[in-house]
Design an enzyme around this catalytic site. Structure first.
Site, PDB file in Angstrom:
ATOM      1  N   ASP A  67      -9.730  -2.703   2.824  1.00 19.18           N
ATOM      2  CA  ASP A  67      -8.303  -2.953   3.017  1.00 19.18           C
ATOM      3  C   ASP A  67      -7.873  -2.493   4.413  1.00 19.18           C
ATOM      4  OD1 ASP A  67      -8.655  -0.259   2.492  1.00 19.18           O
ATOM      5  OD2 ASP A  67      -7.402  -0.212   0.707  1.00 19.18           O
ATOM      6  N   ASP A 136      -1.813   6.251  -8.902  1.00 23.59           N
ATOM      7  CA  ASP A 136      -1.238   5.275  -9.839  1.00 23.59           C
ATOM      8  C   ASP A 136      -2.270   4.266 -10.339  1.00 23.59           C
ATOM      9  OD1 ASP A 136      -1.680   3.814  -7.554  1.00 23.59           O
ATOM     10  OD2 ASP A 136       0.414   3.289  -7.202  1.00 23.59           O
ATOM     11  N   HIS A 138      -4.389   2.507  -8.383  1.00 24.39           N
ATOM     12  CA  HIS A 138      -4.698   1.372  -7.497  1.00 24.39           C
ATOM     13  C   HIS A 138      -6.112   1.474  -6.935  1.00 24.39           C
ATOM     14  CE1 HIS A 138      -2.870   3.764  -3.979  1.00 24.39           C
ATOM     15  NE2 HIS A 138      -4.029   3.388  -3.491  1.00 24.39           N
ATOM     16  N   GLU A 143      -1.740  -2.460  -5.756  1.00 24.16           N
ATOM     17  CA  GLU A 143      -0.817  -1.573  -6.459  1.00 24.16           C
ATOM     18  C   GLU A 143      -0.635  -2.049  -7.907  1.00 24.16           C
ATOM     19  OE1 GLU A 143      -0.117   1.154  -5.212  1.00 24.16           O
ATOM     20  OE2 GLU A 143       0.850   1.115  -3.246  1.00 24.16           O
TER      21      GLU A 143
END
Ligand SMILES: N[C@@H]1[C@@H](O)[C@H](O)[C@@H](COP(=O)(O)O)O[C@@H]1O
Length: 261
Positions: A67, A136, A138, A143
């Site tokens: 990423d 979270d 991800h 996300e």
């Protein structure tokens, strides 16, 4: 999915570096997908030590990025391209000609995403993709509620992820870009072997949801349950909320030694 509980981050790094070394032993030109963040650093340190000792040859290895921030110049110290050059390529002695990543500075961001997705498949696909995990759940920068079939695309970061990553920007959240390019979850699932490393108590909820929760876009890492060869390596703290921890310990302790992860 195999879950391996290791005593600490260093042991996790060694285990994964060993798997990478074995892969490069049987396929010297393997394409290794690498992740940023603090968690994978022990993997890169252990692999670099193997290169220095001559236990592994990375002369033909290829490295692929997971990423990238949108809009940071490629030579910005916190662009993921710069981070990977510093933390992976240079310590391993791998040149930029053996590296592929998305162009976070492209004017046509969508075109850059599609080009990167294609570049990965043209390169024969990722052999081993190393992943961290966000608090979270991800993976990459996918996300919560990212499509489980998503391809490489632009995403908007949650405030929590920007807060988590502000530490790399001198604690100034204003410096953390809002937009990123990330391999999609569908793209990530095409790698032949997925290895997720999670360490520390802060990851315990996300790990429990990934491993023992339902497959759900709200926890993007739970998509690993769909993959035929996924390994989740966790330290004791990150494993602390796993109900099946004893089962995972038992099966790993009793698996055939030749099998590896
Ligand atoms: N895009 C990266 C992820 O690939 C990484 O897994 C995550 C966790 O980072 P850390 O390992 O520092 O907790 O941070 C970022 O969001």
């Amino acid at each position: 999915m195999e879950v391996v509980i290791v005593p600490d981050a260093e042991a996790g790094g060694e285990l994964i570096a060993e798997a990478m070394a074995k892969l490069l032993g049987r396929k010297p030109g393997a394409l290794l997908g690498v992740a940023t963040g603090s968690t994978p650093l022990p993997v890169y340190e252990a692999l670099a030590a193997k290169v220095r000792s001559g236990a592994v040859d990375v002369g033909q290895a290829r490295i692929a990025q997971l990423d990238e921030y949108v809009g940071l110049p490629a030579d910005h110290p916190e662009s993921y391209r710069s981070v990977l050059r510093r933390e992976v390529l240079e310590p391993l002695g791998i040149g930029m000609d053996q590296f592929t990543g998305p162009d976070g500075t492209a004017e046509d961001v969508q075109g850059a995403c599609e080009a990167y997705d294609k570049a990965l498949s043209d390169a024969g696909g990722v052999d081993l993709q190393l992943l961290g995990i966000g608090t979270d759940g991800h993976i990459g920068f996918n996300e919560p509620c990212s499509s489980l079939a998503s391809r490489t695309r632009i995403k908007t970061l949650t405030e929590q992820t920007r807060i988590d990553n502000a530490r790399f920007f001198g604690g100034d959240i204003g410096q953390v870009p809002h937009h990123v390019i990330t391999q999609g979850i569908g793209t990530i699932l095409e790698a032949r072997h997925l290895v997720l490393l999670a360490t520390g108590e802060g990851k315990a909820d996300a790990v429990a949801a990934t491993v023992e929760g339902p497959i759900a876009a709200v926890c993007p890492a739970s998509a690993l349950q769909l993959h035929p060869h996924a390994t989740v390596v966790v330290d004791e703290a990150a494993a602390s909320k796993l109900k099946l921890a004893d089962y995972f310990r038992h099966t790993y302790a009793n698996k055939p030694e030749w099998q590896g992860i």
